[in-house]
Design an enzyme around this catalytic site. Structure first.
Site, PDB file in Angstrom:
ATOM      1  N   LYS A   2      68.745 -16.499 -28.823  1.00  0.00           N
ATOM      2  CA  LYS A   2      69.768 -17.542 -28.652  1.00  0.00           C
ATOM      3  C   LYS A   2      69.976 -17.844 -27.166  1.00  0.00           C
ATOM      4  CE  LYS A   2      71.789 -16.411 -33.079  1.00  0.00           C
ATOM      5  NZ  LYS A   2      72.700 -15.632 -33.902  1.00  0.00           N
ATOM      6  N   GLN A  28      77.962 -11.952 -33.373  1.00  0.00           N
ATOM      7  CA  GLN A  28      76.777 -11.663 -34.179  1.00  0.00           C
ATOM      8  C   GLN A  28      77.134 -10.741 -35.348  1.00  0.00           C
ATOM      9  OE1 GLN A  28      73.813 -13.162 -33.724  1.00  0.00           O
ATOM     10  NE2 GLN A  28      72.885 -12.086 -35.436  1.00  0.00           N
ATOM     11  N   ASP A  40      79.571 -21.067 -35.393  1.00  0.00           N
ATOM     12  CA  ASP A  40      78.937 -20.489 -36.593  1.00  0.00           C
ATOM     13  C   ASP A  40      79.502 -21.113 -37.869  1.00  0.00           C
ATOM     14  OD1 ASP A  40      76.897 -18.587 -36.525  1.00  0.00           O
ATOM     15  OD2 ASP A  40      78.249 -17.030 -35.772  1.00  0.00           O
TER      16      ASP A  40
HETATM   17  N1  GUN Z   1      73.553 -12.781 -38.619  1.00  0.00           N
HETATM   18  C1  GUN Z   1      72.559 -13.360 -39.337  1.00  0.00           C
HETATM   19  N2  GUN Z   1      72.645 -14.718 -39.263  1.00  0.00           N
HETATM   20  C2  GUN Z   1      73.712 -14.987 -38.485  1.00  0.00           C
HETATM   21  C3  GUN Z   1      74.299 -16.205 -38.047  1.00  0.00           C
HETATM   22  O1  GUN Z   1      73.873 -17.326 -38.374  1.00  0.00           O
HETATM   23  N3  GUN Z   1      75.396 -16.070 -37.244  1.00  0.00           N
HETATM   24  C4  GUN Z   1      75.899 -14.840 -36.895  1.00  0.00           C
HETATM   25  N4  GUN Z   1      76.990 -14.816 -36.124  1.00  0.00           N
HETATM   26  N5  GUN Z   1      75.380 -13.708 -37.298  1.00  0.00           N
HETATM   27  C5  GUN Z   1      74.285 -13.780 -38.078  1.00  0.00           C
END
Ligand code: GUN
Length: 294
Positions: free
Chosen positions: A54, A98, A121
């Site tokens: 990211k 995350q 998110d």
């Molecule tokens: N863990 C797996 N996919 C995601 C996501 O799209 N966002 C977040 N914050 N954690 C994740």
């Protein structure tokens, strides 16, 4: 029939280029540079890879990124305090915590504390609630589900009236993608671990989204001829013939299902790249929402 391969890699690149262009325009016109803050608690190796990716993508697109890594032992109050600090920070437009968080932490409370306007998110209950209700508009839509809808729309003129079957009801993918499909006027069935006779249900699907984390579970005889199949799974299976000793497979038995489906996403290179592209789009949108006339 041999299915069209839905090239998520190329489609994600298209989106990233559009975002990069808009970020550059913002800089030229003196608007704020979008900023994304990530919060990673603990040392889950997969999460570390995702977060690194990211940040790398932010850098490529001219988006500022702020990396917060906390030990797995961090108390709940400290994680919430960090989220609140980021809520107040003018340089941070999007906040991503995350998941999964260590089991000692209360995920629900952490997500509740993220400002709805910085919730890139789309996991805040207000955003998910607005996604689930008619006539409401969430500020943000979860990234992987948004990416899936984008891929479907690239391959189908309309999702209206289609029978869509979603395998999996997770907060991150299954449930929000089902809500998005309903918003597209598809007829949606959500299947999960207690569902009975899955092959019978999936065989009626014009659109099949598999997000269960079970390697190659969906077989050719589960799929309606001509269906569009979206494979969200990324599973490691042992393969001594490869250098690493494993290979990645989806939740769909790709080779045999591509003989039945009209279009299918590969693993890797299908849904995976879309998630980060949509996150970049959401971060740009968060900066736009913070503009004086946003
Ligand atoms: N863990 C797996 N996919 C995601 C996501 O799209 N966002 C977040 N914050 N954690 C994740």
């Amino acid at each position: 029939m041999s299915a069209v391969i839905i090239d998520g890699k190329a489609i994600a690149e298209e989106i990233r280029n559009q975002v990069a262009e808009k970020v550059a325009q913002r800089k030229q016109t003196g608007l704020s540079v979008p900023g994304l803050a990530t919060v990673l608690v603990g040392e889950n190796p997969a999460s570390q890879v995702y977060v690194r990716s990211k940040h790398k993508t932010c850098e490529k697109l001219g988006i500022h990124s702020f990396n917060h890594v906390l030990p797995a032992s961090t108390p709940q109050a400290e994680v919430i305090a960090l989220v609140n600090e980021l809520n107040q920070d003018k340089n941070v437009h999007g906040i991503l915590v995350q998941l999964p968080l260590p089991k000692t932490l209360n995920e629900e409370e952490v997500l509740l504390n993220i400002s709805v306007k910085k919730d890139v998110d789309g996991f805040h209950p207000i955003n998910i609630g607005n996604l689930a209700q008619k006539g409401r508009t969430p500020s943000f839509v979860p990234c992987t589900p948004a990416g899936i809808i984008h891929l479907l729309k690239k391959n189908l003129p309309s999702l209206e009236g289609k029978n869509a079957v979603v395998l999996g009801r997770s907060n991150i993918v299954g449930m929000p993608v089902a809500l998005l499909l309903v918003r597209e006027n598809a007829t949606v069935t959500i299947c999960h671990s207690r569902s009975q006779d899955l092959p019978k249900i999936t065989a009626a699907a014009d659109i099949l989204v598999a997000s269960v984390g079970k390697p190659e579970m969906v077989r050719a005889d589960w799929v309606k001829p001509g269906a569009v199949v979206i494979d969200v799974g990324i599973n490691r299976v042992n393969d001594p013939s490869t250098e690493k000793g494993y290979r990645l497979v989806g939740d769909v038995a790709y080779d045999e299902v591509s003989e039945v489906a009209s279009a299918i996403t590969p693993v890797p290179g299908g849904v995976g790249p879309m998630t980060i592209a949509m996150l970049m789009q959401n971060t740009l949108r968060a900066a736009e929402l913070s503009d004086p006339l946003g």
